[in-house]
Every structure is written in structure tokens, then in C-alpha cells.
Design an enzyme around this catalytic site. Structure first.
Site, short mmCIF file in Angstrom:
data_model
loop_
_atom_site.label_atom_id
_atom_site.label_comp_id
_atom_site.label_asym_id
_atom_site.label_seq_id
_atom_site.Cartn_x
_atom_site.Cartn_y
_atom_site.Cartn_z
N GLY A 66 0.79 -1.21 0.00
CA GLY A 66 0.00 0.00 0.00
C GLY A 66 0.82 1.26 0.00
O GLY A 66 1.95 1.30 -0.45
N SER A 67 0.19 2.29 0.55
CA SER A 67 0.62 3.65 0.32
C SER A 67 1.82 4.06 1.16
O SER A 67 2.43 3.27 1.85
CB SER A 67 -0.55 4.57 0.66
OG SER A 67 -0.73 4.56 2.05
N ALA A 68 2.09 5.36 1.10
CA ALA A 68 3.22 5.96 1.80
C ALA A 68 3.04 5.92 3.31
O ALA A 68 3.96 6.27 4.05
CB ALA A 68 3.39 7.40 1.31
N GLY A 69 1.88 5.51 3.78
CA GLY A 69 1.58 5.62 5.21
C GLY A 69 2.16 4.55 6.11
O GLY A 69 2.16 4.71 7.33
N THR A 70 2.67 3.45 5.55
CA THR A 70 3.15 2.34 6.39
C THR A 70 4.23 2.74 7.41
O THR A 70 4.12 2.36 8.58
CB THR A 70 3.58 1.14 5.52
OG1 THR A 70 2.40 0.39 5.21
CG2 THR A 70 4.56 0.22 6.24
#
Lengths: 142, 431
Positions: A66-70
Site C-alpha cells: 500500500g501507500s506511503a503511510g506504512t
């Protein structure tokens, strides 16, 4: 079954040692949206380990997704004390490693990250006692 | 003693004198920690060199817990400054309009605002947009940059031909502080070759000319391509940057697609052979109208619930999309029973304002928000129940985070429905 131990030589992404029970995830996970860093719970309803808690575990995960949030999800769960005591990865993963590195720096922790392979991860089962040393040796005692 | 030194593994990476000075802490502690993070990423990617970047789009300003604030405050307290122009992604709240997500309502919203202000203090250009490529001064073909928000990474790589990997939170900031990234993956020529081909040439022209087509196509590409670089052949000549934005956003929501090629349209794909760098596709998929219908169904069904609202602008609405919206609405008003949200950047908002569009849209009942978006939680006022959107990204994410039921539709269907107060669908897929 006879007592036997498994020894795996991994690639050290962030050095450190850890000793605790394994939690093995069968699929990739996003730590933004699929995970609650306030209590360390997997909240992705499609995930096979839905509702499992990662706190205090040696978290064995194929890879994040997924996104940049990990990285933020990782740093936040470690800050909250709801996070794993080590990560064992099936594939190289910059996001998990960067989140861990940031938590190590900001909160004076030493959470190691070790890459083995998806194949070798099959030798580890949830609940087994795992030991990781600074040089990337992982052993499973059963 | 530096604690992070103890846990760092540098691998095969060659560092020049300046990088070594950064790593040794001779340029301050913030620079040292930023460099340690870059070196860790290089080790993981097995990169043997670092390269300069010319630009960064920062996602770490989007609040994701207290750790985000602790990180930027650590950097500020230890003398961090930025090596390259760095533009901000959306924040969780709007600095312009406190009513969108009220910073007084919770500690999280308050910290979300504080986080955005910290990135301004660090020296970022506060554009607060997930579509920074719509603003003047964007990077060019072959530029090495740092992108973080998934649709922007995809658009920069695919449509502009700039080069970026998917940089997650913190690594984006560390790259902006050092001006350096590992020379790995999409920064290198060989990783940019297409591997799988999607052929849309047999889909009727009328269907391909509908804006919904690009959202559905992006969704299909994202679902099917795995970690391969996709190329698309058969897009109509009318295909513009709004359409390519739709593919970027949909593909990188439904899958991980930091780069795609549109043959004859995007800059590294003048021909099929160039897109594939002379190699053969590993797989060719011919798409038809049934594939599009199936994608539309997977993204949301037309349930029995009454229509509650419309959400546009994910990623942020462009100037040309505003123009289309104003023309389609043609002076009519939104049914007052509905909530109609549109998200955009401050920059495009000002452009639209100069045309008088903001005032007329607001009078028609459109709520226009800047700096943030509507598809994630907490829900902005009034967003619940059945929502129509023209965005596959909104349709993909919102039902997991908000109390909504989604129907994806073309821009014109969204507007006709909003005016009449009930769902109005075209025969878009009639063949």
C-alpha cells in the site's frame, strides 16, 4: 514429535536481537488503513490474521503493502508500546525498516528487522519461540 | 555515542566525501539521521550509489499519529533544512477552512494542523495537494525526484517521465533534507521497460471518449498487472492529462503501479517497441466493454438507498475539470437535499476564482474544499449514505473508512444526478 530447532541465516536490515513468540502473517498488510497503531491490531477485514494483535510478538510478514503511510503506522505502534519486538520479512521492505529506524531513534528502542525469504518463512509457525541475534541468525526452538 | 550507528548496515554502498560527512554527523544531527535513513534504504534496495534529486513531494505532512509530529520536531530541533524544493501533499485537515475537520474536535485533528505548520516551518512550499503536477514549475522528463503519494508518483513517472520510486513517509523528508536517494529501481532505465500490454483498441470509440472509461481502465490495470510495468495501447487522441490522472490514481489504488506507459501518448512510449525497450510483452490482455462493466460493479453498486451526495476531486480537481463542471452544470443548482463536495488545491482554486467559477458553483450548492480530501476518515460533514463519485480512487477507499455506499459514474452522470436529486445514469456502455 521430537524436539528440534531450525536455524536460518537472514539478511540484517536493522541490527538487533530479540527473543519471543512468533506471529506469522499469511499475507501482506498495509500499516495505514489495515492496522490500528493505538492497540497493534490487524483491522483489514480481508486479512487472514484479522483481529490478531502484534504487540510483543516477533512479527513474520511477507512484506507490507500500500501507500506511503506504512512507516508512520510502524513508528506509531512502536511509540504506543503496542508494536512487535522484531520484524522478520519475506521480502526486502523499505517502509517497515524506515518506520522502525525512526522509532528506534525517537523513542530509544532497538527493534531489529531481518529479511529471510518467503520460502524460509514457511519453517516458522505462529506461537513458536524465536530468537534473533545481531548477526542475522534466527533460531526456532520447538 | 550515536545509537543509530550501532544498528546501521551500509552494505556495498559507495559514499562520496560529502555523503560521508553527512553520515558522520559533521553537518548536524538532523542531517546525520536523514543520511542514516537514506543509507538504510540503499542497503535494502542493494543500491551501490546515491544520486541527486531536484524536487520532492512530501507526504509525511499527512497526519498518521503522534510519531509523525515527533519526527518533524526532532528534525527541526536538530537544525534540519531542505536541500531541494519540496511541496506538500494534502494534510488531514484544511488550514483554510477549519470546518472541514475541526482541529478543536480532538487531539488528533489539533496535532494534524500542528504537523502541517511544522512542515511550513521546515521550509516546504505549502501547496497542500495530491496533484502537484497541475501547478506551474513541475519537474521534467528524466529528472530524478521524490514522489510519495501514490497517484502523484504514477503521474510523475508515467505522464511527465520524471523518475521516482514510491517513497514512504519519513524517507521522503530524509531525501529532501539530504538531496540524495539510492540509485535503484525506477531511477534506472532498465526498470522502466513495459512488461505487460493492455489493448483497448477494440472498445467502441464512444465508450473510450467517456471520462469514466479512464477510471475503470486504471482500476483494471491495477488489479491485473501485479508488480509488472504495464503499457496501454489504443487510447483515443482526445486523451488528456485529466484522463491520465484518472489512470494513475485508479491503478495505484487498486494495485501498485508507480509507472505505466500509454503508447503514442506518454513520453517514454512513442512506439510499442520503445515502451518495451525492444523486448516482447510477457502477457497481452485485450479488454472489452464487459471488463469495464465488471470493474464498475466491483467499485460499487447502485443500491436501493436514496442518493445522499456527490464527491469530486480525488485526486484534486484541475482547472480544465472546473471548466467542464461549470459547462455541464450550465447555471442549474444542486438539489438542496444532497451534499456536493469538490476537493482541489489552493492554486487551482485561485485560478477558478478568477474566472468567477467558485462563486457561481458555491451559489449552486457545491462545497469546495482545499488542502485536504474527502475519501478518508474522519468523515467531513454530511458525507454518509449513498455517494456518487467520478473517481475510482474515492470509490476504492471510501467504503473502508467512511459510513458510505458508493456508486461510480461519469462526471456528467454525477452532475445530472445532483441536479435532479436522484441517480441518473447514461447508456454509456451501449454498443
Amino acid at each position: 514429535m521430537s524436539k528440534q530447532s531450525v536455524d536460518i541465516e537472514g539478511r540484517v536490515l536493522i541490527a538487533g536481537s530479540a527473543d519471543g513468540p512468533a506471529l506469522v502473517l499469511d499475507e501482506t498488510l498495509s500499516f495505514w488503513g489495515g492496522f490500528d497503531p493505538s492497540n497493534g491490531e490487524i483491522i483489514d477485514v480481508h486479512h487472514p490474521q484479522y483481529r490478531q494483535l502484534v504487540g510483543g510478538k516477533i512479527l513474520c510478514i511477507p512484506q507490507s503493502k500500500g501507500s506511503a503511510g506504512t512507516p508512520g503506522g510502524i513508528a506509531e505502534t512502536l511509540r504506543n508500546g503496542s508494536g512487535p519486538i522484531a520484524f522478520v520479512l519475506g521480502e526486502p521492505d523499505v517502509n517497515i525498516s524506515v518506520g522502525t529506524l525512526v522509532a528506534n531513534r525517537l523513542y530509544d528502542m532497538n527493534i531489529p528487522v531481518l529479511e529471510i525469504s518467503r520460502e524460509r518463512m514457511k519453517q516458522i509457525k505462529t506461537g513458536e519461540a524465536v530468537f534473533i541475534d545481531r548477526n542475522g541468525r534466527l533460531s526456532v526452538n520447538r | 555515542m550515536d545509537a543509530t550507528k550501532e544498528v546501521l548496515v551500509t552494505g556495498e554502498l559507495q559514499l562520496n566525501e560529502l555523503d560521508q560527512a553527512r553520515l558522520d554527523g559533521r553537518l548536524g544531527k538532523a542531517m546525520q539521521f536523514a543520511m542514516q535513513t537514506i543509507v538504510t534504504a540503499a542497503h535494502i534496495d542493494q543500491a551501490d550509489a546515491l544520486i541527486d534529486i531536484s524536487f520532492a513531494h512530501i507526504d509525511a505532512c499527512f497526519y498518521n499519529g503522534r510519531a509523525h509530529l515527533d519526527f518533524v520536531n526532532y528534525m527541526l530541533d536538530h537544525g534540519a533544512s531542505l536541500a531541494v524544493p519540496s511541496w506538500t501533499n494534502n494534510g488531514l485537515v484544511s488550514l483554510n477552512d477549519l470546518s472541514v475537520r475541526d482541529p478543536l474536535a480532538s487531539r488528533e485533528m489539533h496535532e494534524a494542523r500542528e504537523l502541517m505548520q511544522a512542515y511550513v516551518k521546515l521550509g516546504c512550499n505549502p501547496v497542500w495537494t495530491c496533484a502537484p503536477y497541475q501547478l506551474p514549475g513541475r519537474p521534467g522528463l528524466g529528472d530524478h525526484i521524490v514522489g510519495s503519494e501514490s497517484n502523484a508518483v504514477s503521474f510523475y513517472n508515467s505522464v511527465i517521465g520524471a523518475r521516482s520510486n514510491m517513497y514512504g513517509d519519513y524517507l521522503d523528508v530524509c531525501a529532501a533534507i539530504t538531496g540524495r536517494v539510492p540509485f535503484s529501481k525506477l531511477h534506472r532505465d532498465e526498470a522502466r521497460a513495459a512488461q505487460i500490454l493492455f489493448d483497448v483498441g477494440s472498445i467502441p470509440q464512444a465508450v473510450r471518449n467517456n471520462d469514466l472509461f479512464y477510471h475503470l481502465l486504471g482500476y483494471i490495470v491495477g488489479r491485473k498487472c501485479g508488480n509488472r510495468v504495464p503499457a496501454i495501447v489504443g487510447l483515443p487522441e482526445s486523451c488528456d492529462e485529466d484522463d491520465l490522472k484518472a489512470i494513475s490514481a485508479a491503478a495505484s489504488s487498486a494495485g501498485s503501479v508507480p509507472l505505466f506507459h500509454a503508447v503514442g501518448i506518454t513520453p517514454e512510449a512513442a512506439t510499442l517497441e520503445i515502451a518495451f525497450q525492444g523486448r516482447q510483452p510477457t502477457q497481452v490482455m485485450e479488454l472489452n466493454v464487459d471488463d469495464l462493466r465488471q470493474a464498475r460493479d466491483e467499485l460499487g453498486k447502485n443500491s436501493d438507498q436514496p442518493l445522499a451526495g456527490v464527491a469530486l476531486g480525488t485526486p484534486h480537481f484541475s482547472y480544465t475539470e472546473f471548466e467542464r463542471l461549470v459547462n455541464l452544470l450550465d447555471g442549474r443548482s444542486i438539489d438542496p437535499r444532497l451534499t456536493f463536495y469538490l476537493s482541489t488545491s489552493r492554486h487551482v482554486f485561485e485560478q477558478a476564482k478568477q474566472q468567477g467559477w467558485i462563486e457561481s458553483l458555491q451559489q449552486a450548492g457545491v462545497k469546495i474544499i482545499t488542502d485536504t480530501c474527502t475519501y478518508f476518515s474522519p468523515a467531513v460533514n454530511g458525507l454518509h449514505g449513498k455517494i456518487m463519485t467520478n473517481s475510482a480512487k474515492w470509490a476504492y477507499y471510501a467504503p473502508g473508512m467512511l459510513p458510505v455506499d458508493v456508486l461510480i459514474a461519469s462526471l456528467s452522470e454525477c452532475i445530472e444526478s445532483a441536479v435532479s436529486g436522484e441517480v441518473m445514469l447514461d447508456q454509456w456502455d451501449a454498443t
